[in-house]
Design an enzyme around this catalytic site. Sequence first.
Site, PDB file in Angstrom:
ATOM      1  CE  LYS A  34      21.454  68.805  98.455  1.00  0.00           C
ATOM      2  NZ  LYS A  34      22.228  68.832 100.480  1.00  0.00           N
ATOM      3  CB  THR A 123      33.108  84.936 102.246  1.00  0.00           C
ATOM      4  OG1 THR A 123      32.773  86.041 103.006  1.00  0.00           O
ATOM      5  CG2 THR A 123      33.833  83.990 102.837  1.00  0.00           C
ATOM      6  CG  ASP A 124      34.023  90.478 104.181  1.00  0.00           C
ATOM      7  OD1 ASP A 124      32.893  89.183 104.334  1.00  0.00           O
ATOM      8  OD2 ASP A 124      33.337  91.324 104.474  1.00  0.00           O
ATOM      9  CD  GLU A 125      31.044  86.078 107.348  1.00  0.00           C
ATOM     10  OE1 GLU A 125      30.714  85.101 108.722  1.00  0.00           O
ATOM     11  OE2 GLU A 125      29.653  87.250 107.323  1.00  0.00           O
ATOM     12  CE1 TYR A 150      29.779  80.606 103.770  1.00  0.00           C
ATOM     13  CE2 TYR A 150      30.131  82.605 105.224  1.00  0.00           C
ATOM     14  CZ  TYR A 150      29.798  82.098 104.254  1.00  0.00           C
ATOM     15  OH  TYR A 150      29.900  82.680 102.981  1.00  0.00           O
ATOM     16  CE  LYS A 154      32.245  80.709 101.094  1.00  0.00           C
ATOM     17  NZ  LYS A 154      32.126  79.880  99.424  1.00  0.00           N
TER      18      LYS A 154
END
Length: 337
Positions: A34, A123-125, A150, A154
């Site tokens: 984008k 992600t590990d988050e 965020y 995810k």
Amino acid sequence: MKLLITGGAGFIGSNFIRYWTSNHPDDEIVNFDKLTYAGNLENLKGIEKNKKYSFIQGDISSIEQVTKAMDGADIVVNFAAETHVDRSILEPAPFIITNVAGTQILLDVALKFEIKRFMHISTDEVFGSLELEDTNKFNERTNYNPASPYSASKAGSDHLVRSYYHTYGLPINISNCSNNFGPYQFPEKLIPLAITNILEGKKVPVYGDGLYVRDWLYVEDHCRAIDLILQKGRIGETYCIGGVAEEINNLSVIKKILNILEKDESSIEYVKDRPGHDRKYSVDWSKIKNELGWSPLHGLDEWLTQTINWYKDNQDWWKRVKNKDYLKYYKKQYGTV
Ligand code: NAD
Ligand code: DAU
């Protein structure tokens, strides 16, 4: 083989395209991006001359644009996302639209075209936070417990990707990776923000007590892990990816950068903490090591120096990126420019 890479104009996506074109020169690559504030075609300078590479500007939350771009692809690698935790705290909506709704559109179109492999970069988050004193690490069986808009978005996307495997049989893989660093990283993230601020003679903002721990991985190691998953990963499986085992807090990372740039600690400025700040991430990558033979090859000290050298040698790149919109964001986030 034709790959559709979404978000290929961002930090990891552009590093991945460079990696792939040099390691798999016969493959065709379509980069669909984008070009948000984080997307930058300058990250792909030189690659645009490659006849096997093409770029389409588009949004993963548009089914028409995605359908056009995915037609004829064998593999989809989804890097496209809103990625900065602090921006997700300031304004969560774009994170839900791109990361959740956009991923669902990619999945629907991938089903329609019977894509051979849908690789979702996560992600590990999504696992939330470890305590500083924890000796356990995140692995593929760790429960999801995201703490920011965020990481929640995810997590939502990961659940959707897995649901398309279980419900419709879409051949998927997910990778949950720790903090990357390296060239072309947007200077809103800690390492490039610290390097470029120091090079500009500005202070480095440290959130809270600075004793937050991240698991740092050089971006090329992440690209190689994705390559191995695409070649040999078992369909439907998730793989955790992390750096060379070394628990290092933000203050220590910043002190390393100051040291390499021959500056003293007066450049550090303690600022108010990030709300909901995850204390520690640490990833157990033994599954990808045992199944696919991957391990990180780039240590933090040497590759932090290389990364700093890259930012020193590419000042035009980051000076253009630190534009009016960036400064507007910076003022909103930090109260000063
Ligand atoms: P980035 O912010 O540098 O790049 C994101 C890219 O996605 C940009 O080029 C942007 O233009 C594009 N994009 C955003 N919204 C889009 C949309 N709606 N349609 C099409 N393109 C869109 O991000 P990054 O750091 O390179 O991260 C890439 C992926 O890897 C993300 O999914 C992120 O969650 C994941 N990840 C990042 C890290 C890290 O440390 N940076 C670690 C683990 C996982
Ligand atoms: O763990 C993987 C994740 O790593 C990715 O999924 C995200 O897309 C990526 O942005 C990154 O998230 P973090 O929040 O860990 O990265 P960030 O660089 O924003 O912050 C790293 C640490 O540094 C964190 O503890 C917050 C702190 N920090 C960050 C900034 C920007 C500061 O102390 N000061 C700052 O100005």
